[in-house]
Design a protein around this motif. Structure first.
Motif, PDB file in Angstrom:
ATOM      1  N   ILE A   1     -33.513 -93.586 -85.203  1.00 60.79           N
ATOM      2  CA  ILE A   1     -33.346 -92.526 -84.198  1.00 60.79           C
ATOM      3  C   ILE A   1     -32.408 -93.036 -83.108  1.00 60.79           C
ATOM      4  O   ILE A   1     -32.633 -94.100 -82.530  1.00 60.79           O
ATOM      5  N   THR A   2     -31.367 -92.253 -82.879  1.00 59.56           N
ATOM      6  CA  THR A   2     -30.364 -92.577 -81.863  1.00 59.56           C
ATOM      7  C   THR A   2     -30.321 -91.449 -80.857  1.00 59.56           C
ATOM      8  O   THR A   2     -30.444 -90.282 -81.222  1.00 59.56           O
ATOM      9  N   THR A   3     -30.157 -91.782 -79.609  1.00 55.62           N
ATOM     10  CA  THR A   3     -29.975 -90.766 -78.575  1.00 55.62           C
ATOM     11  C   THR A   3     -28.579 -90.924 -77.982  1.00 55.62           C
ATOM     12  O   THR A   3     -27.987 -92.017 -78.028  1.00 55.62           O
ATOM     13  N   PHE A   4     -28.060 -89.833 -77.461  1.00 56.29           N
ATOM     14  CA  PHE A   4     -26.746 -89.828 -76.839  1.00 56.29           C
ATOM     15  C   PHE A   4     -26.868 -89.198 -75.459  1.00 56.29           C
ATOM     16  O   PHE A   4     -27.698 -88.315 -75.242  1.00 56.29           O
ATOM     17  N   ASN A   5     -26.031 -89.648 -74.540  1.00 57.06           N
ATOM     18  CA  ASN A   5     -26.059 -89.123 -73.172  1.00 57.06           C
ATOM     19  C   ASN A   5     -25.247 -87.853 -73.001  1.00 57.06           C
ATOM     20  O   ASN A   5     -25.545 -87.041 -72.136  1.00 57.06           O
ATOM     21  N   ASP A   6     -24.196 -87.691 -73.809  1.00 61.72           N
ATOM     22  CA  ASP A   6     -23.388 -86.481 -73.687  1.00 61.72           C
ATOM     23  C   ASP A   6     -22.700 -86.186 -75.018  1.00 61.72           C
ATOM     24  O   ASP A   6     -22.698 -86.999 -75.932  1.00 61.72           O
ATOM     25  N   ILE A   7     -22.110 -85.023 -75.086  1.00 61.50           N
ATOM     26  CA  ILE A   7     -21.501 -84.537 -76.319  1.00 61.50           C
ATOM     27  C   ILE A   7     -20.333 -85.421 -76.756  1.00 61.50           C
ATOM     28  O   ILE A   7     -20.102 -85.612 -77.949  1.00 61.50           O
ATOM     29  N   GLU A   8     -19.611 -85.995 -75.805  1.00 65.73           N
ATOM     30  CA  GLU A   8     -18.471 -86.844 -76.161  1.00 65.73           C
ATOM     31  C   GLU A   8     -18.913 -88.104 -76.902  1.00 65.73           C
ATOM     32  O   GLU A   8     -18.206 -88.578 -77.795  1.00 65.73           O
ATOM     33  N   GLU A   9     -20.074 -88.654 -76.554  1.00 65.09           N
ATOM     34  CA  GLU A   9     -20.607 -89.802 -77.285  1.00 65.09           C
ATOM     35  C   GLU A   9     -20.885 -89.427 -78.734  1.00 65.09           C
ATOM     36  O   GLU A   9     -20.637 -90.212 -79.645  1.00 65.09           O
TER      37      GLU A   9
ATOM     38  N   PHE B   1     -42.832 -99.728 -99.965  1.00 75.88           N
ATOM     39  CA  PHE B   1     -42.333 -99.927 -98.614  1.00 75.88           C
ATOM     40  C   PHE B   1     -42.737 -98.704 -97.801  1.00 75.88           C
ATOM     41  O   PHE B   1     -42.316 -97.592 -98.098  1.00 75.88           O
ATOM     42  N   SER B   2     -43.580 -98.898 -96.807  1.00 73.48           N
ATOM     43  CA  SER B   2     -44.056 -97.772 -95.996  1.00 73.48           C
ATOM     44  C   SER B   2     -42.951 -97.285 -95.073  1.00 73.48           C
ATOM     45  O   SER B   2     -42.237 -98.087 -94.472  1.00 73.48           O
ATOM     46  N   PRO B   3     -42.800 -95.975 -94.943  1.00 73.53           N
ATOM     47  CA  PRO B   3     -41.743 -95.418 -94.088  1.00 73.53           C
ATOM     48  C   PRO B   3     -41.818 -95.969 -92.662  1.00 73.53           C
ATOM     49  O   PRO B   3     -42.897 -96.123 -92.102  1.00 73.53           O
ATOM     50  N   ALA B   4     -40.649 -96.244 -92.111  1.00 71.94           N
ATOM     51  CA  ALA B   4     -40.557 -96.808 -90.759  1.00 71.94           C
ATOM     52  C   ALA B   4     -39.698 -95.892 -89.886  1.00 71.94           C
ATOM     53  O   ALA B   4     -38.629 -95.452 -90.302  1.00 71.94           O
ATOM     54  N   VAL B   5     -40.177 -95.627 -88.684  1.00 75.72           N
ATOM     55  CA  VAL B   5     -39.417 -94.900 -87.675  1.00 75.72           C
ATOM     56  C   VAL B   5     -38.953 -95.942 -86.668  1.00 75.72           C
ATOM     57  O   VAL B   5     -39.782 -96.616 -86.048  1.00 75.72           O
ATOM     58  N   VAL B   6     -37.631 -96.087 -86.521  1.00 77.28           N
ATOM     59  CA  VAL B   6     -37.066 -97.138 -85.680  1.00 77.28           C
ATOM     60  C   VAL B   6     -36.311 -96.508 -84.516  1.00 77.28           C
ATOM     61  O   VAL B   6     -35.434 -95.661 -84.718  1.00 77.28           O
TER      62      VAL B   6
END
Length: 178
Positions: free
Chosen positions: A63-71, A37-42
């Protein structure tokens, strides 16, 4: 784990079905060739996706992004995971990363700064908290866990005992290096 590739494909399909993409798909990311299974970046992965909530132990990097520290604090509080976290920042003052390190230090076993989560050299312990790989274990600790430790003791002040111990040390297979 013979069912692992199918499970990883399910996780990726769930994320893609909810708007994520396999960023490295053109390079083969997320593809299956036999048992490989080849590595996947999602990206982007959000809290409603299985990939965000399930510990897959496979070559899939959500990969997850957040808008602020509280999230971020809310996500940490909701999560049952506790092995590793990665903090990516270019702020060298520590103003951004320090509060995250402080928060994460009580819930994960390893915090990575500007580097992905991964297996360490065996000299570092493999650790986890919460319901995720609970405890701390390195390769040497694992070997100790499946070994029986035995002490061979003698009175060093007694010349005969010291001589016997030296003879045993020289001739015994028990005390020989593996």
């Amino acid at each position: 784990e013979p069912k692992k590739p199918a499970y990883l494909e399910e996780l990726i399909a769930d994320a893609v079905g909810q708007g994520a993409t396999v960023v490295n798909a053109e390079q083969g990311g997320g593809s299956l060739a036999g048992a490989l299974f080849s590595p996947a970046v999602v990206y982007p992965v959000h809290k409603d996706m299985r990939l965000f909530n399930e510990e897959q132990f496979g070559p899939v990097l959500p990969i997850t992004t957040f808008n602020d520290i509280e999230e971020i604090h809310a996500a940490i509080k909701r999560s049952w995971n506790g092995q590793q976290a990665a903090v990516f920042t270019s702020d060298a003052t520590g103003e951004i990363a320090a509060p995250l390190v402080d928060r994460l230090s009580t819930v994960v076993g390893r915090i990575n700064i500007n580097v992905q989560c991964g297996r360490s050299p065996d000299v570092f312990p493999f650790s986890g908290r919460r319901s995720s790989a609970m405890g701390t274990m390195s390769v040497s600790e694992a070997l100790r866990g499946f070994s029986v430790e035995t002490v061979v003791a003698y009175a060093a002040s007694n010349d005969i005992s010291a001589a016997v111990a030296a003879g045993v040390d020289a001739k015994s297979n028990f005390l020989a290096p593996l």
